[in-house]
Design a protein around this motif. Structure first.
Motif: not given
Length: 240
Positions: A130-139, A141-145, A152-162, A211-214
């Protein structure tokens, strides 16, 4: 209070807490990679070392993942969920019947089943259909939607991933516009996301100025329902 311990290299424990027996249980995993599924009362679980999978039933449960890469599903109730020390630990809300609201910053998440969980020491989360709201922290984070129009808000990390590794159709992820078609018919809104993993279909993955990675799904272990529990599957966490 009942107490049960697993001591083998890799154990499976199913525990039923319903019926005439009216007490909760204290369950402890061993040093191997254990699968623990509790009953319908409020239980306390320490899964121990190893890459464990824990699913609790109804009731207000307390679950500690311990060392290792653990996947924890709290199900119903106001649960206290702790991924434990070290490892890449995942929360699993795949059984929710409504969208969750999760914040790694505040350490809380609704469970999609009417409860609110306290969460700590987790890196990733598996959302509902269903419609989720997910917010990351300073680490990082990984999100499987999964399905639904997620935010989805990855927060303050530099390698947050969906992750769209469970998608049945092709996905289009555009980090520049902050949108993603999820392969199920929904459209997700993304912010502060630096990385994306696609489906096993023909995907389009577009970066932004950062800087992205796929990663394509075929380049990793695909997300599958690996553990059947009396007709209900607990999904494994994605490979990192």
């Amino acid at each position: 209070m009942d107490a049960s311990a697993l001591t083998g290299e890799s154990d499976t424990l199913f525990w039923s807490g319903s019926g005439a027996v009216n007490w909760s249980h204290n369950l402890m995993g061993g040093s191997g990679s254990d699968t623990i599924w509790t009953g319908t009362l409020g239980d306390t679980v320490n899964s121990g070392a190893g890459n464990d999978m824990v699913r609790s039933g109804a009731g207000d449960d307390t679950i500690l993942g311990g060392a290792g890469d653990d996947t924890i599903r709290g199900s119903e109730g106001d649960d206290s969920l702790d991924g434990g020390s070290g490892g890449y630990d995942w929360l699993d809300y795949g059984d929710g019947v409504s969208g969750i609201t999760l914040s790694f910053i505040s350490g809380t998440s609704t469970d999609g089943l009417g409860g609110t969980d306290s969460i700590t020491n987790f890196v990733g989360v598996i959302g509902t259909s269903y419609a989720d709201s997910m917010v990351g922290d300073a680490g990082d984070n990984r999100f499987l939607a999964n399905e639904g129009n997620d935010t989805i808000d990855g927060g303050d990390g530099t390698k947050d991933e969906v992750y769209y590794t469970s998608s049945s159709g092709s996905v289009t992820v555009n980090l520049s516009t902050g949108t993603a078609s999820d392969g199920f018919g929904g459209t997700d809104t993304l912010s502060n996301i630096e990385r994306a993993r696609g489906s096993s279909q023909n995907d389009t993955l577009i970066g932004d100025a950062g800087n992205n990675a796929f990663t394509g799904c075929t380049e990793m272990t695909p997300l599958t329902a690996a553990t059947a529990m009396t007709g209900q599957n607990m999904v494994t966490r994605p490979a990192l």
